[in-house]
Design an enzyme around this catalytic site. Structure first.
Site, PDB file in Angstrom:
ATOM      1  NE  ARG A   1       6.711  70.602  32.188  1.00  0.00           N
ATOM      2  CZ  ARG A   1       7.860  70.430  32.983  1.00  0.00           C
ATOM      3  NH1 ARG A   1       8.391  69.485  33.206  1.00  0.00           N
ATOM      4  NH2 ARG A   1       8.261  71.331  33.950  1.00  0.00           N
TER       5      ARG A   1
ATOM      6  CD  GLU B   1       3.071  68.353  36.534  1.00  0.00           C
ATOM      7  OE1 GLU B   1       4.279  69.053  36.905  1.00  0.00           O
ATOM      8  OE2 GLU B   1       2.634  68.722  35.451  1.00  0.00           O
TER       9      GLU B   1
HETATM   10  N1  MTE Z   1      -3.622  65.610  43.288  1.00  0.00           N
HETATM   11  C1  MTE Z   1      -4.725  65.942  43.393  1.00  0.00           C
HETATM   12  N2  MTE Z   1      -5.734  65.264  44.471  1.00  0.00           N
HETATM   13  N3  MTE Z   1      -5.547  67.173  42.887  1.00  0.00           N
HETATM   14  C2  MTE Z   1      -4.942  67.845  41.944  1.00  0.00           C
HETATM   15  O1  MTE Z   1      -5.684  68.664  41.357  1.00  0.00           O
HETATM   16  N4  MTE Z   1      -2.869  68.209  40.439  1.00  0.00           N
HETATM   17  C3  MTE Z   1      -1.722  67.631  39.851  1.00  0.00           C
HETATM   18  C4  MTE Z   1      -0.729  67.044  40.927  1.00  0.00           C
HETATM   19  N5  MTE Z   1      -1.637  66.119  41.800  1.00  0.00           N
HETATM   20  C5  MTE Z   1      -3.641  67.245  41.610  1.00  0.00           C
HETATM   21  C6  MTE Z   1      -2.905  66.607  41.972  1.00  0.00           C
HETATM   22  C7  MTE Z   1      -0.949  68.507  39.188  1.00  0.00           C
HETATM   23  S1  MTE Z   1      -1.656  68.798  37.452  1.00  0.00           S
HETATM   24  C8  MTE Z   1       0.110  69.100  39.653  1.00  0.00           C
HETATM   25  S2  MTE Z   1       0.909  70.238  38.821  1.00  0.00           S
HETATM   26  C9  MTE Z   1       0.369  69.039  41.240  1.00  0.00           C
HETATM   27  O2  MTE Z   1      -0.175  67.849  41.744  1.00  0.00           O
HETATM   28  C10 MTE Z   1       0.402  70.266  41.920  1.00  0.00           C
HETATM   29  O3  MTE Z   1       0.737  70.148  43.167  1.00  0.00           O
HETATM   30  P1  MTE Z   1       2.421  70.054  43.487  1.00  0.00           P
HETATM   31  O4  MTE Z   1       3.108  70.974  42.868  1.00  0.00           O
HETATM   32  O5  MTE Z   1       2.088  70.353  44.967  1.00  0.00           O
HETATM   33  O6  MTE Z   1       3.001  68.591  43.213  1.00  0.00           O
HETATM   34  N1  HPA Z   2       4.789  73.463  34.211  1.00  0.00           N
HETATM   35  C1  HPA Z   2       3.380  73.769  34.824  1.00  0.00           C
HETATM   36  N2  HPA Z   2       2.742  74.771  34.253  1.00  0.00           N
HETATM   37  C2  HPA Z   2       3.525  75.713  33.872  1.00  0.00           C
HETATM   38  C3  HPA Z   2       4.814  75.600  33.392  1.00  0.00           C
HETATM   39  C4  HPA Z   2       5.405  74.212  33.744  1.00  0.00           C
HETATM   40  O1  HPA Z   2       6.543  73.820  33.029  1.00  0.00           O
HETATM   41  N3  HPA Z   2       5.362  76.448  32.828  1.00  0.00           N
HETATM   42  C5  HPA Z   2       4.357  77.482  32.803  1.00  0.00           C
HETATM   43  N4  HPA Z   2       3.318  77.051  33.509  1.00  0.00           N
HETATM   44 MO1  MOS Z   3      -0.195  70.815  36.753  1.00  0.00          MO
HETATM   45  S1  MOS Z   3      -0.686  70.570  34.749  1.00  0.00           S
HETATM   46  O1  MOS Z   3       1.619  71.704  36.143  1.00  0.00           O
HETATM   47  O2  MOS Z   3      -1.074  72.101  37.211  1.00  0.00           O
END
Ligand code: MTE
Ligand code: HPA
Ligand code: MOS
Length: 764
Positions: free
Chosen positions: A304, A706
């Site tokens: 990525r 993210e």
């Molecule tokens: N928000 C909160 N409150 N706590 C978390 O651990 N993780 C982040 C983001 N926001 C996180 C967060 C990360 S790394 C990701 S990948 C996404 O939330 C995962 O959830 P989603 O796929 O529902 O966005």
């Molecule tokens: N994002 C987050 N987690 C992952 C990914 C990605 O693209 N690929 C494998 N695990």
């Molecule tokens: Mo988020 S770094 O894809 O858990």
């Protein structure tokens, strides 16, 4: 609707792994980790620990009944050290005791004799010595080498980009309970219940169907529990399985900080070339990823990084070199942005340096080079709309960029000991797992005979609000109030083969699956309603719990219809399965259409530097974010502000410090500073792009988890521009985070030179 856990959270009633009443005879485990970063184990003495009353068992590598090595990409990591240790804190033994305190006492009584081996903490050194997890990868577009001579301006530089501690409030933990016939019920704080299930089975030599993993919620994960909650779940399960007694493992904060991997630090070299119109003609970057001891997720994280190395910009000639370097640090892992931020950072530094050389404002270069619809990235995917550009324009216009620029220039003229700066940060972040097979979501929806609904999906609630989103989706598809719906724990016995809750895609994947499940149930119920109301099923809608026929309210309500459907033997539960269309990516060639779509935005940050002390304030953060049509506004806003705060922390205050021999020095909250409410700008303004439905997301929404993290990078450049207004920045290497200490050294380069010289002398 609000976040469905908010009341529970603020009243302390929300339950985490170790809040649930303990089962009778619950044992507690603690981990004995390596005191040094690299060496050969000569002997391990656990005899003193075993003598402590209340210590039940001590387990090491030799006690693992199944496969001792595991890993998501490469199975290179042993659950406990196997003769050698590769980082400080690496698990050597597990002490199981009657209480948590005795288990920790037991750990203190363990002794190990290790012959030290040379320690590598720098990825450049690892690269030079051939310590690689994988060979160097190259992504190329156009012909970089042939174009340097056509550039009017060429700038080169090096970067030292630090990692980041996840600092989830709930440290890693797991409770494992043995059940009949060798089965295990596991409560784990994991983002990846199926990986946890599979790895426990693998370690214990059990079939997967004997291991049930259940997750109610996490006190934060941020990527830190995508791959690294597994270790602790395996250890608690090992003890539970071997002793046939329930066992719980809760990491202390300092153990969690020492024993788990973080955001990957990188060392980077870049070269950028612009033509006479300010267009970037060529860009080359080398990423030396500090991967740590084992592969973990370093490979997809680095991938990525490569995909996002040109961030939002259209560049005809690009070369990206990337290599995961093996060092004696805990294996670094997923962290919000998953390598994307590390990919974007050097290009922003490059743009800043070119701008400085040309005496233009960096945002002039940024704007001239923003990618437009039709642009094809170096990995083959085409940009299909101009929303990125819209967020840029709206940020400039609605937040009065030019007025702010002038105000800062006036301020800097007037003040000699305080200087201000501003920076913009455009973000174009691809949504989907780049491992295409992971892009799948499942949902199980139950409608009970009293009209209430429960929904279970593969999504893990870690604070980001996926449970609330699932409830909102059920509520809108069924046409009933959200207080009739409950979101259940995520459970491997109810949903199989769950993809990690990660890549910002959780609500997308599981939300779309939920829509499919709800619609299947609704289709049967509509037939029942049509018969009763003497109309066609297509004419039936449900609004606020009332059945409508051709838009007119009928006497039939949801509860009655549910009961009628039940008596008519209509299916009131359904499973929905969803995969996004049109994605594919060949990781070997590095080509394809990896992303379902992109999430965009642009952020403007202003900072003030105290040029006597080197301290600074982040004054404003204003941004336009493309949310599609958001599901729950307050939840989305929380994600944007939270991501922004975490991003600002990464490039300003949060400084991971390791000694040369691989000891984590910033191993407590007293030595690792993360932003608090006081530090964050008072003036945060978030605008969502209007009229921006996203056909790919559930109910027109876009993934939001993210992307906002990367807005925080603007703080780094705003601070540097304030410093520039005081004294030009000269440096061999650009270092992030720009802590107040770093800022002071930049403000007084001459003093910095003599300080560094003195420090070198002292060291010698
Ligand atoms: N928000 C909160 N409150 N706590 C978390 O651990 N993780 C982040 C983001 N926001 C996180 C967060 C990360 S790394 C990701 S990948 C996404 O939330 C995962 O959830 P989603 O796929 O529902 O966005
Ligand atoms: N994002 C987050 N987690 C992952 C990914 C990605 O693209 N690929 C494998 N695990
Ligand atoms: Mo988020 S770094 O894809 O858990």
């Amino acid at each position: 609707m609000k976040h469905c856990d908010s009341q529970l959270h603020v009243t302390g009633r929300s339950e985490y792994v170790d809040d649930v009443s303990p089962p009778a005879g619950l044992l507690h485990a603690a981990v004995f980790g390596s005191p040094i970063a690299h060496g050969e184990i000569q002997s391990l003495d656990t005899s003193k620990a075993r003598e402590i009353p209340g210590v039940i068992a001590i387990y090491t590598f030799d006690d693992i009944p199944g496969e001792a090595y595991f890993g998501a990409i490469v199975q290179d990591e042993p659950l406990f050290a196997d003769n050698k240790v590769f980082f400080q804190g690496q698990a050597i033994a597990l002490v199981v005791a009657e209480t948590y305190e005795i288990a920790r006492q037991g750990v203190k009584a363990c002794a190990v004799n290790i012959d030290p081996l040379p320690v590598i903490t720098c990825p450049r050194e690892a690269f030079a010595k051939g310590e690689l997890h994988q060979e160097l990868r190259v992504f190329e577009k156009g012909d970089v080498d042939a174009n340097w001579s056509k550039c009017e301006t060429v700038v080169e530089g090096s970067i030292d980009l630090a990692g980041q501690e996840h600092l989830y409030l709930e440290t890693n933990r797991c409770r494992s309970i043995p059940c009949e016939d060798g089965q295990l019920k596991v409560y784990s704080s994991t983002q990846s219940p199926s990986v946890t299930q599979k790895t426990i089975a693998h370690i214990l030599g059990l079939p997967m169907n004997k291991v049930e993993v259940d997750v109610k919620r996490l006190g934060g994960g941020f990527g830190g529990k995508e791959d690294q909650a597994t270790h602790w779940a395996c250890m608690a399960s090992l003890a539970a399985f071997l002793l046939q007694k329930p066992c719980q493992l809760v990491l202390s904060r300092s153990d969690d900080m020492r024993m788990t991997g973080k955001r990957h630090p990188y060392k980077q070299d870049f070269k950028i070339g612009l033509d006479s119109d300010g267009r970037i003609l060529a860009y080359e970057v080398s990423h030396y990823q500090n991967s740590g001891a084992f592969m973990d997720l370093s490979n997809p994280v680095l991938e990525r990084t490569c995909l996002h190395s040109t961030n939002s910009y259209a560049i005809p000639h690009v070369r990206i070199r990337a290599v995961p370097c093996r060092t004696n640090l805990p294996s670094n892992t997923a962290f919000r942005g998953f390598g994307g931020p590390q990919g974007m950072f050097p290009l922003e530094v490059a743009i800043e340096k070119v701008a400085q050389k040309l005496s233009v404002s960096p945002d002039w270069i940024q704007e001239r080079n923003l990618a437009r619809s039709g642009y094809v990235f170096h990995y083959g995917q085409e940009l299909e709309d101009d929303r990125l550009h819209r967020t840029w324009q709206e940020t400039k216009e609605s937040f009065d960029l030019e007025t702010r620029r002038q105000a800062i220039a006036d301020f800097n003229k007037k003040h000699s000991s305080k200087k201000r700066g501003l920076a913009l940060m455009p973000v174009c972040f691809g949504i989907s797992f780049t491992k295409t097979f992971l892009n799948q979501g499942s949902s199980l929806v139950h409608v009970y005979t009293d009209g209430t609904v429960s929904v279970t999906t593969g999504g893990i609630e870690m604070g980001q609000g996926v449970s609330s989103n699932m409830i909102a989706i059920c509520s809108r598809v069924f046409g009933i109030p959200h207080d009739r719906i409950l979101c259940n724990s995520t459970n491997t016995s109810r949903i199989a083969n769950i993809s990690p809750s990660a890549a910002s895609a959780t609500s997308d994947l599981n939300g779309n699956a939920t829509i499919i499940a709800c619609r299947e149930i609704l289709a049967g119920m509509k037939k029942v309603a049509a018969t009763k109301l003497k109309c066609e099923p297509e004419e039936v809608t449900i609004v606020d719990g009332r059945v409508h026929c051709s838009g007119k309210a009928s006497e039939l309500d949801w509860n009655t219809l549910v009961l009628e459907s039940y008596f008519a033997r209509v299916q009131l539960m359904a499973h929905g399965f969803y995969t996004p269309p049109n994605i594919s990516f060949d990781p070997v060639v590095g080509w394809g259409r990896p992303f379902h779509y992109y999430t965009y935005g642009t952020c403007l940050i202003e900072a003030t530097v105290d040029c006597i002390q080197g301290t600074y304030t982040i004054d404003t953060a204003k941004l336009v974010h493309d949310l599609g049509r958001g599901i729950i506004p307050s939840v989305d806003l929380g994600q944007v502000e939270g991501g922004l705060a975490q991003g600002i922390g990464w490039v300003t205050l949060e400084e991971l410090a390791f000694s040369d021999d691989g000891q984590l020095l910033s191993n407590a909250l007293s030595t690792y500073k993360c932003p608090d409410g006081d530090f964050l700008p008072d003036d945060i303004e978030v605008k969502f792009l209007e009229n921006a439905d996203n056909p790919g997301g559930p109910l027109g929404s876009k993934a939001v988890g993210e992307p906002p993290f990367m807005y925080g990078m603007a703080a780094f450049f705003a601070i540097r521009r304030a410093v520039e207004a005081f004294s030009p920045i000269e440096e061999e290497e650009t270092k992030s985070p720009i802590t107040p200490e770093q800022t002071l050294l930049k403000l007084y380069p001459n003093a910095a030179h003599s300080l560094t010289a003195n420090a070198t002398k002292l060291k010698k």
